[in-house]
Motif scaffolding. Structure first.
Motif, PDB file in Angstrom:
ATOM      1  N   HIS B 128       0.999  -1.348   0.095  1.00 62.85           N
ATOM      2  CA  HIS B 128       0.041  -0.032  -0.002  1.00 62.85           C
ATOM      3  C   HIS B 128       0.848   1.320   0.048  1.00 62.85           C
ATOM      4  O   HIS B 128       0.284   2.236  -0.042  1.00 62.85           O
TER       5      HIS B 128
ATOM      6  N   LEU C  20     -22.748 -13.541  -3.221  1.00 60.20           N
ATOM      7  CA  LEU C  20     -22.469 -12.344  -2.474  1.00 60.20           C
ATOM      8  C   LEU C  20     -23.605 -12.184  -1.378  1.00 60.20           C
ATOM      9  O   LEU C  20     -23.087 -11.741  -0.245  1.00 60.20           O
ATOM     10  N   THR C  28     -14.104 -10.349   6.726  1.00 65.95           N
ATOM     11  CA  THR C  28     -12.771 -10.762   6.033  1.00 65.95           C
ATOM     12  C   THR C  28     -11.842  -9.913   6.020  1.00 65.95           C
ATOM     13  O   THR C  28     -12.243  -8.655   6.102  1.00 65.95           O
ATOM     14  N   ILE C  29     -10.704 -10.069   5.810  1.00 66.61           N
ATOM     15  CA  ILE C  29      -9.387  -9.433   5.536  1.00 66.61           C
ATOM     16  C   ILE C  29      -9.660  -8.701   4.225  1.00 66.61           C
ATOM     17  O   ILE C  29     -10.367  -9.195   3.288  1.00 66.61           O
ATOM     18  N   GLY C  30      -8.985  -7.634   4.170  1.00 67.47           N
ATOM     19  CA  GLY C  30      -9.323  -6.800   2.597  1.00 67.47           C
ATOM     20  C   GLY C  30      -8.495  -7.084   1.775  1.00 67.47           C
ATOM     21  O   GLY C  30      -7.497  -7.866   1.770  1.00 67.47           O
ATOM     22  N   TYR C  31      -8.455  -6.573   0.484  1.00 71.39           N
ATOM     23  CA  TYR C  31      -7.704  -6.433  -0.637  1.00 71.39           C
ATOM     24  C   TYR C  31      -7.075  -8.023  -1.185  1.00 71.39           C
ATOM     25  O   TYR C  31      -6.044  -7.896  -1.664  1.00 71.39           O
ATOM     26  N   LEU C  33      -6.948 -10.647   0.215  1.00 73.88           N
ATOM     27  CA  LEU C  33      -6.058 -11.787   1.051  1.00 73.88           C
ATOM     28  C   LEU C  33      -6.930 -12.643   1.816  1.00 73.88           C
ATOM     29  O   LEU C  33      -6.621 -13.258   2.855  1.00 73.88           O
ATOM     30  N   PHE C 233      -8.827  -3.724  -4.844  1.00 74.77           N
ATOM     31  CA  PHE C 233     -10.316  -3.534  -4.370  1.00 74.77           C
ATOM     32  C   PHE C 233     -10.464  -3.729  -2.794  1.00 74.77           C
ATOM     33  O   PHE C 233      -9.883  -4.794  -2.392  1.00 74.77           O
ATOM     34  N   ALA C 234     -10.726  -2.827  -2.241  1.00 70.79           N
ATOM     35  CA  ALA C 234     -10.880  -2.878  -0.658  1.00 70.79           C
ATOM     36  C   ALA C 234     -11.534  -4.298  -0.108  1.00 70.79           C
ATOM     37  O   ALA C 234     -11.128  -5.030   0.284  1.00 70.79           O
ATOM     38  N   LYS C 235     -12.858  -4.509  -0.730  1.00 73.87           N
ATOM     39  CA  LYS C 235     -13.585  -5.713  -0.259  1.00 73.87           C
ATOM     40  C   LYS C 235     -13.279  -6.551  -1.408  1.00 73.87           C
ATOM     41  O   LYS C 235     -14.168  -7.167  -1.987  1.00 73.87           O
ATOM     42  N   ARG C 237     -12.770  -9.525  -1.411  1.00 74.64           N
ATOM     43  CA  ARG C 237     -13.572 -10.965  -1.503  1.00 74.64           C
ATOM     44  C   ARG C 237     -14.653 -10.990  -2.593  1.00 74.64           C
ATOM     45  O   ARG C 237     -14.898 -12.084  -2.930  1.00 74.64           O
ATOM     46  N   ILE C 238     -15.253  -9.866  -2.818  1.00 76.18           N
ATOM     47  CA  ILE C 238     -16.352  -9.816  -3.735  1.00 76.18           C
ATOM     48  C   ILE C 238     -15.787 -10.367  -5.111  1.00 76.18           C
ATOM     49  O   ILE C 238     -16.654 -10.748  -5.826  1.00 76.18           O
TER      50      ILE C 238
ATOM     51  N   LYS D   5     -10.612  -4.071  12.479  1.00 76.88           N
ATOM     52  CA  LYS D   5      -9.527  -3.606  11.421  1.00 76.88           C
ATOM     53  C   LYS D   5      -9.691  -2.418  10.467  1.00 76.88           C
ATOM     54  O   LYS D   5      -8.794  -1.768  10.246  1.00 76.88           O
ATOM     55  N   ASN D   6     -10.713  -2.436   9.955  1.00 78.03           N
ATOM     56  CA  ASN D   6     -11.207  -1.367   8.960  1.00 78.03           C
ATOM     57  C   ASN D   6     -12.422  -1.189   8.789  1.00 78.03           C
ATOM     58  O   ASN D   6     -13.589  -1.767   9.396  1.00 78.03           O
ATOM     59  N   TYR D   8     -14.344  -1.966   5.865  1.00 76.37           N
ATOM     60  CA  TYR D   8     -14.395  -2.456   4.548  1.00 76.37           C
ATOM     61  C   TYR D   8     -14.473  -4.084   4.688  1.00 76.37           C
ATOM     62  O   TYR D   8     -14.148  -4.936   4.035  1.00 76.37           O
ATOM     63  N   SER D   9     -14.811  -4.703   6.155  1.00 75.48           N
ATOM     64  CA  SER D   9     -14.570  -6.020   6.371  1.00 75.48           C
ATOM     65  C   SER D   9     -15.753  -6.837   6.090  1.00 75.48           C
ATOM     66  O   SER D   9     -15.567  -7.991   5.621  1.00 75.48           O
ATOM     67  N   LEU D  17     -27.767  -4.587  -1.598  1.00 76.16           N
ATOM     68  CA  LEU D  17     -27.864  -5.817  -2.362  1.00 76.16           C
ATOM     69  C   LEU D  17     -29.249  -6.269  -3.003  1.00 76.16           C
ATOM     70  O   LEU D  17     -29.527  -6.603  -4.264  1.00 76.16           O
ATOM     71  N   THR D 201     -17.604   2.824  -0.444  1.00 79.10           N
ATOM     72  CA  THR D 201     -16.930   1.764   0.028  1.00 79.10           C
ATOM     73  C   THR D 201     -16.842   1.648   1.475  1.00 79.10           C
ATOM     74  O   THR D 201     -17.119   0.620   2.038  1.00 79.10           O
ATOM     75  N   LEU D 206     -21.530  -1.723  -1.555  1.00 78.35           N
ATOM     76  CA  LEU D 206     -20.679  -2.796  -1.845  1.00 78.35           C
ATOM     77  C   LEU D 206     -19.061  -2.159  -2.098  1.00 78.35           C
ATOM     78  O   LEU D 206     -18.079  -2.696  -1.673  1.00 78.35           O
ATOM     79  N   ARG D 303      -9.294  -8.416  15.922  1.00 79.53           N
ATOM     80  CA  ARG D 303      -8.347  -8.053  14.867  1.00 79.53           C
ATOM     81  C   ARG D 303      -8.218  -6.247  14.794  1.00 79.53           C
ATOM     82  O   ARG D 303      -9.398  -5.701  14.986  1.00 79.53           O
TER      83      ARG D 303
END
Lengths: 337, 337, 337, 337
Positions: B128, C20, C28-31, C33, C233-235, C237-238, D5-6, D8-9, D17, D201, D206, D303
């Protein structure tokens, strides 16, 4: 081995070096803000007939094109050039390096026309494509051809109508302006284009190009762009002094005339011997078509560029003359034909 | 009005111009592939003690820094520089123009240390943030200070350990190498850095810098980068000829010595008169602190840069000497103190 | 008014939205991961038969091409593309925006061949020109055509021989892989190219492309490049969730098959009525040639793109089908012919 | 393990949606030219009280900042940001990637003031330095602080006086506007800045950010810039639909209120327990200072980000709440203190 490889094989016209010599130990302000550069700018303003023109001295052609186009275009805008245009072929992507696409038109003689440009415009319809905004021409062109006043006027009107900038690369402007086919003056060019440069490197200077910006909206903060692109010359007066000298006593035109005369001498001799040409040039570049055998033989005594294979047997070579080309060199070449 | 404004107020050392004169009408190949440039490269390889070093001649400092860093860094990588570093302050964003961030460390004397760099590395933890990859130092620095051999060795080891490139901007390398505080040689620099340049513009050349690339992985295709950035000089031999001359008979060092001597003369006189300095320099830049009144008085007879206001009454000025600075100029200045 | 304008007129296949929905409030963790993205990457690695492949999810095609080419190419290197290639025409100079020229080859069917590429290589001879380094192809192409296994193998061997990267834009890879003319598999593509992407946006995903990097030297630090180009992309996981769903139970291929079948239905009907085509496509794009009158009439009931004027009377239109194209829509169109 | 953590988790607020679900199989025009995007733009124009404002929907914050600043600045111009500003630290050089330097001011609370900006302007004196042209602020800031109306007015007047653009990064604008310390409205922001974005975001969408351009000269051809930077979203309506829903029935504000309330609950509990804070935040970020022991213990159950070491024993952590943060999660955290 005598060289017709290019018009920068020698140093500078002796008067240029003498002028540098004479002023060498004077102290001046740096970065082109000195008195000599100031006078050279005024001289050029007067020669181009526009006292509001902005004049900037840069070191070389690619640097000038890159800095100017990067300054003039918005990020999503593109330049239109002939496929043979220097910025498209021989600048290692210097324009793209600043983020701009060069869109091209195919042309036999290296010159753009309104109808070629119109085709490009019609193809670029919306924001999914780059926006063509600047027309790049060179005079003389990479093929040695020149724009007539009528042709340049038509381009100029077209560009105004379609809100395009017209930019002229004058790396070989001297050779163009003294060509027997030329009917343009510096003043015409200044009144028909938005910006152009007068090439020194290829016409007797040690190095240096004089960029002339005519259009008001293109002038602002240009010195920031020069510096950002590594082109702000510390001892700027060296450029000013050279251009002052070049435009004293018609030196610039005289040097170009010599180059063109040497070139026409080659052309006539080649024509007499029945050679065909890839381009009908009346400036300091000639493009005869020769058999590979003939080329091999000439390469034993002369340096020149091999431009393109025509077929298995024949190729195009390029012969370039300059302010420094000697009569003897030319005659020797003709003898060896 | 005598000028201590910078070290590029005059032209070139006369021997440089004579060398250009002497070779002026010879024909050579363009773009630095000529014999003179070839010889100059070999000479520099031998002076830096590395026959595998790549040597490239460029026109100016900003151009050299921009081209080198753009070539060496991947798009997401950054240079680390002192806050006062030339690339951070005085190149109009030429590094950022090629897409790279310059991350900085605060330092009183213009020099970087391993611990300053380590702080930067520890701050940049993941994708980042930019990835610091090249350490940019200048020697002498923008404040006139020099790196000792010990300091450069420590930087060099640190950079190897952390897989960083070490790049040295030698715009004023001559002034550094002959400073009384210096214990480095060209060979040391070549063995401790990955690339560096030897500045000609500020030490007697008409213009020109010699970039020396040591690290193997940084050498490839560098000429493409020069051209792409508008720095491929058509009459390249003009650069080669100058560097050949500069390194003949110790000229380069002699010129720098003169500059430093003139500077030390100013320094001693200023110290005697009780002036404080913003930087303790033993090279060709001096940064005395003066009252605004004194400055105004000196400005009537001399040109120099105003660097920074200290408070309402006092400011720092910069006095620069060069190969061309005259004893008379210096003595006159001292007299006017 | 039923639309054949493109393959992104509708949202996503319902299963995508359901997936979705089902995971929506999990943390979840972002980006990218997160676990879902992790699983999707593994799934794609297994589908392409290369567990060392790097898989990155990006939002759109232009972003993917831009980020990949900017990462893969050195500053002076260029991509080679068909004149009709998406990166050359329809990305508003996104490749040039990162400093790289796109050099093009003229081709009737949108496909590159070794001999077309060889011509480009032979033209680019030295450091005064960009260095072509990456071959960009799209499959299916912008003209709806597909590469056969034999054609892709020949390209692949050629690229290896000439040290070029082979990159495949798979915006419409689904439509290609299920075409009746196709004999390639995902595994073939992974073994014959250096990098490619599997398009989601145009084949049933809400959005998203899966970039697959095969060649080792292209993998390093790619996430830095994604972030630098605004594509992290922040989220994340999408994107992962969508690709997991797309490749469950063959959904990806089934959706593409539907699109191609609807397209072939149009093609056959048009052929029966005697229409000519500008491209012989067996995927989800059709390019019939129609009189302007016919086009005007069809435009009263349908949306589609006008591609090119053939002459005063006739033009090419483009009909695009997708996972969502209805039989009724197609039949209605055929009825109106 | 509950995450602070943020913001956008999780995915999106369920209404988002559902809105996508409901419109999923409709056919619309692509690239944000559909009816939903049109309505969303009108809605935002009305909310910001400026029917001439240009509204563009982009996918993420870095993309929005990069595209906007690249569009607004000339090549040699720079942005001014707080040292902690997102564009300076956490965008992997995305601004520099477009050629622009980010010059910074040190500030304790993440906020810029006229006097901080003035210092930057005074330092940048001529064409040898970048030209600062755009002031980048974020609200709420990266430290959770907010600008008061008075502060923003002063910045706005200053920027007008000095011909600077004022740009507000509203990644967390919702959290700012409902903070107990806030006295700004969307209308205020639109009348005091030249451009800003409303972050989706991090506040229940989303994904998606709505860029609002107020100043006339910044509007032209912005869609070209979006496409050039890979941000032109094919199924653009997905962004429009989300913003339509977010601003229906006050959803946007309600979600932000929830986030801030959860955050204040944490803050009050931490204060009661005697913790110090690295920033006095009244939005959805909290920066308590804890011993490493405490941090280690909390990390077993939660977290969160570790921001900075204070000394050997203590560090700053960051707790982030969002529209989705549960009361239970917060209470559990407080219990574990």
């Amino acid at each position: 081995m005598y060289s017709f490889k290019n018009d920068y094989s020698e140093g500078a016209h002796p008067r240029i070096l003498e002028a540098l010599m004479k002023t060498n130990m004077e102290q001046t302000i740096g970065y082109g803000l000195d008195e000599y550069s100031g006078k050279a700018k005024e001289l050029i303003q007067s020669l181009v007939g526009n006292t509001n023109a902005n004049v900037h001295f840069l070191v070389g052609g690619t640097q000038t094109n890159q800095t100017a186009l990067a300054a003039f275009l918005k990020p999503y805008q593109a330049a239109i050039a002939a496929e043979t245009g220097h910025i498209n072929v021989h600048e290692t992507g210097a324009i793209e390096a600043t983020g701009h696409k060069v869109v091209t038109a195919k042309t036999a003689d290296g010159k753009l026309t309104p109808s070629l440009i119109k085709e490009v415009l019609e193809f670029h319809t919306d924001e999914h494509m780059v926006q063509p905004k600047l027309v790049y021409i060179s005079n003389s062109t990479e093929l040695g051809t020149v724009y007539s006043k009528d042709e340049l006027e038509k381009l100029s009107y077209f560009c105004k109508e379609y809100d395009l900038y017209l930019y002229l690369d004058g790396a070989r402007l001297g050779a163009a302006l003294v060509s027997e086919k030329n009917d343009l003056t510096l003043k015409d060019i200044a009144s028909l284009t938005d910006a152009f440069y007068i090439g020194g490197t290829k016409n007797g200077a040690l190095f240096g190009e004089a960029l002339v910006i005519i259009k008001e909206e293109l002038k602002k903060d240009f010195r920031y762009m020069i510096k950002r692109h590594g082109g702000m010359f510390a001892k700027g007066r060296i450029l000013g002094i050279q251009f002052l000298e070049l435009f004293k006593d018609n030196l610039y035109y005289n040097l170009a005339e010599h180059a063109d005369q040497m070139s026409m001498k080659l052309k006539e001799a080649l024509q007499e011997k029945g050679y065909q040409f890839a381009s009908d040039s009346y400036t300091n570049l000639q493009f005869p078509i020769m058999t590979n055998e003939e080329i091999a033989r000439l390469e034993e005594s002369f340096r020149f560029e091999l431009i393109e294979k025509i077929d298995e047997d024949k190729s195009v070579i390029r012969l370039v003359t300059s302010f420094a080309t000697t009569k003897e060199g030319v005659e020797e070449f003709i003898k060896k034909l």
